[in-house]
Design an enzyme around this catalytic site. Structure first.
Site, PDB file in Angstrom:
ATOM      1  N   ARG A   1      12.263 -43.363 -28.620  1.00  0.00           N
ATOM      2  CA  ARG A   1      13.079 -42.489 -27.764  1.00  0.00           C
ATOM      3  C   ARG A   1      14.099 -41.758 -28.626  1.00  0.00           C
ATOM      4  NH1 ARG A   1      12.679 -44.623 -22.176  1.00  0.00           N
ATOM      5  NH2 ARG A   1      10.527 -45.352 -22.232  1.00  0.00           N
TER       6      ARG A   1
ATOM      7  N   GLU B   1      16.832 -40.475 -28.132  1.00  0.00           N
ATOM      8  CA  GLU B   1      18.039 -40.372 -27.315  1.00  0.00           C
ATOM      9  C   GLU B   1      19.235 -40.511 -28.229  1.00  0.00           C
ATOM     10  OE1 GLU B   1      16.943 -42.523 -23.128  1.00  0.00           O
ATOM     11  OE2 GLU B   1      16.865 -43.761 -24.912  1.00  0.00           O
TER      12      GLU B   1
ATOM     13  N   HIS C   1      20.893 -49.095 -25.936  1.00  0.00           N
ATOM     14  CA  HIS C   1      19.894 -48.096 -26.327  1.00  0.00           C
ATOM     15  C   HIS C   1      19.638 -48.133 -27.824  1.00  0.00           C
ATOM     16  CE1 HIS C   1      21.185 -46.171 -22.484  1.00  0.00           C
ATOM     17  NE2 HIS C   1      19.880 -45.945 -22.415  1.00  0.00           N
TER      18      HIS C   1
ATOM     19  N   GLU D   1      19.665 -52.589 -16.186  1.00  0.00           N
ATOM     20  CA  GLU D   1      18.244 -52.343 -15.940  1.00  0.00           C
ATOM     21  C   GLU D   1      17.421 -52.906 -17.103  1.00  0.00           C
ATOM     22  OE1 GLU D   1      16.930 -48.139 -15.669  1.00  0.00           O
ATOM     23  OE2 GLU D   1      15.177 -48.908 -16.736  1.00  0.00           O
TER      24      GLU D   1
ATOM     25  N   ARG E   1      15.903 -55.796 -24.428  1.00  0.00           N
ATOM     26  CA  ARG E   1      16.915 -55.831 -23.359  1.00  0.00           C
ATOM     27  C   ARG E   1      16.779 -57.104 -22.551  1.00  0.00           C
ATOM     28  NH1 ARG E   1      17.977 -50.310 -20.131  1.00  0.00           N
ATOM     29  NH2 ARG E   1      18.329 -49.013 -21.953  1.00  0.00           N
TER      30      ARG E   1
END
Ligand code: ATP
Length: 435
Positions: free
Chosen positions: A213, A215, A222, A358, A409
């Site tokens: 990712r 990001e 993250h 999440e 996670r």
């Protein structure tokens, strides 16, 4: 003499003499007697050196060893009331495999915790700490447990390409690479491929593989490369089939960690609270209400965000629930492949949250070709760009759905680690590309 033979690679016994291999954790000189604390992956052992009884050259060689050198010590095992193991070794030989340079980049037994950056820059040394290594031993166990649960439920393990021409959900989070002069992208998820397989008879598939990712977010949850545990199953009646399956799998994983990861959990001083099924289900609208009541201003349809998720997590935790579902997200917030709940602004989708964060998202997919292509257009995508994917929907695609879980996670939440990077050997984030 019955020496504790923990592992044939690190302890060998011959004629009442043992050889132990490990790293020099500490050397203490107390005048007439010196001690070497030798460490391997299982723990430490004391090498006791009465100066007068030992060969002077051997005494000198052992006591001058730099900390963290890799060595083998041969000697006689004696019972000892003074040591934790109940025994000690009186050395008669030493072999130095790798002498450690000084100073060390990072202390292994230091009381003061080093900065995360220093630790990650010197990860090989950081991992010599039992509590750091325990996380990765548990991660390895977690992956085995996932495999067990998936096999028991009839899933085949698959491997999909990590270099491709198109991304699953648009371009902004894709890493571009040069593929022999052609533009290509690193996979951000196996979404399109696992769905295509639903039209083949490989009815239940799972993958454990890297997801990339691009990001630019520097948060504690993250990273730019993580291991995604993806599952997809066909012939479902509705999304509850998927949610039940995830609960079965996660309960097996959490139970297994608690039962088989006891040694590592005690090194970490952690206990695992195993959930009971069914996990509570909240709708997105209910969550929005709870978050607003707690004073956070969120617009209709807005992402709950880190803060909103935490508020819900605290409320659920007070009720004794670590794991809970959030369902019925607005379809607008969900990717094209998610099925709309007809006649409503919602979708057949869910997130699974764990202690206020999440860890998974998933849902029922749109398997009807015409509806799927309409949804693509509605999202500003050109179905023409997804030919290879859409073909699999034109010749008999069963109803299906699935999920993606970031295993780091998940592990970070299981162990209450403050940062997802703690669960990644060599993390990648916007500022870190090495080691
Ligand atoms: P978030 O909103 O928290 O950024 P997301 O909606 O982008 O997550 P999905 O694309 O739904 O996440 O991915 C499924 C799962 O993959 C997430 O629930 C999470 O466990 C994991 N995941 C996603 N992005 C990352 C990331 N950058 N680093 C680590 N894990 C991630």
């Amino acid at each position: 003499m019955t020496p504790v033979v923990k592992d044939s690679r690190t302890v060998t016994v011959e004629d009442g003499t043992v050889t132990v291999k490990g790293w020099v954790q500490d050397i203490r000189n107390l005048g007439g007697i010196s001690f070497l604390i030798l460490r391997d992956r299982f723990g430490t052992i004391q090498i006791t050196m009465p100066k007068k009884k030992l060969d002077p050259t051997l005494f000198e060689s052992i006591t001058s060893l730099p900390r963290e050198s890799a060595v083998a010590v041969t000697g006689e095992v004696k019972e000892s009331k003074q040591t934790g193991l109940g025994l000690e070794i009186i050395p008669s030989g030493l072999q130095v495999y790798g002498e450690a340079a000084a100073p060390l980049p990072l202390g292994v037994v230091d009381k003061v915790n080093a900065e995360m950056d220093t630790r990650l820059n010197n990860r090989f040394m950081d991992l010599r700490k039992p509590e750091v290594r325990a996380v990765f031993e548990l991660k390895s166990l977690m992956v085995s447990l996932i495999g067990e649960a998936m096999r028991a439920n009839g899933f085949e393990q698959i491997h999909t390409p990590k270099i491709g021409a198109e991304g699953a959900e648009g371009g902004s989070t894709l890493f571009k690479v040069d593929y022999f002069g052609r533009p290509a992208f690193l996979a951000q998820s196996p979404q399109l491929y696992k769905q295509m397989l639903m039209s083949t008879g490989l009815d239940r598939v799972y993958e454990l593989g890297p997801a990339f990712r691009a990001e630019h977010s520097n948060t504690n949850r993250h990273v730019t490369e993580f291991i995604s545990f993806d599952g997809e199953m066909s012939w479902i009646e509705n999304q509850s089939d998927i949610m039940h399956m995830i609960e079965r799998i996660l309960n097996h994983v959490l139970n297994g960690l608690a039962e088989r990861g006891g040694r590592q959990l005690s090194v970490l001083g952690k206990e695992i609270r195993v959930p009971t099924s069914p996990y509570p289900v909240l709708t997105y609208e209910e969550c929005l209400r709870m978050v607003r009541e707690a004073g956070l201003e969120l617009a209709d349809g807005e992402d709950l965000g880190t803060e909103g998720e935490k508020i819900i997590g605290d409320i659920m935790s007070d009720g004794g629930h670590d794991l809970y579902w959030i369902t019925e997200y607005p379809e607008e917030a969900k990717p094209f492949y998610i099925m709309e709940k007809e006649g409503t602004p919602y979708s057949f989708s869910f997130d699974l949250d764990y202690k206020g964060q999440e860890i998974s998202s998933g849902g029922q997919r749109e398997h009807r070709y015409d509806v799927l292509t309409d949804r693509m257009r509605k999202k500003g995508l050109d179905p023409g760009d997804f030919g290879f994917y859409l073909d699999a929907f034109r010749y008999g695609m069963p109803p299906h759905g699935g999920w993606g879980i970031g295993i780091e996670r998940l592990l970070a939440k299981v162990l209450d680690l403050p940062n997802v990077r703690e669960a990644i050997l060599f993390p990648r984030d916007p500022g870190r590309l090495s080691p």
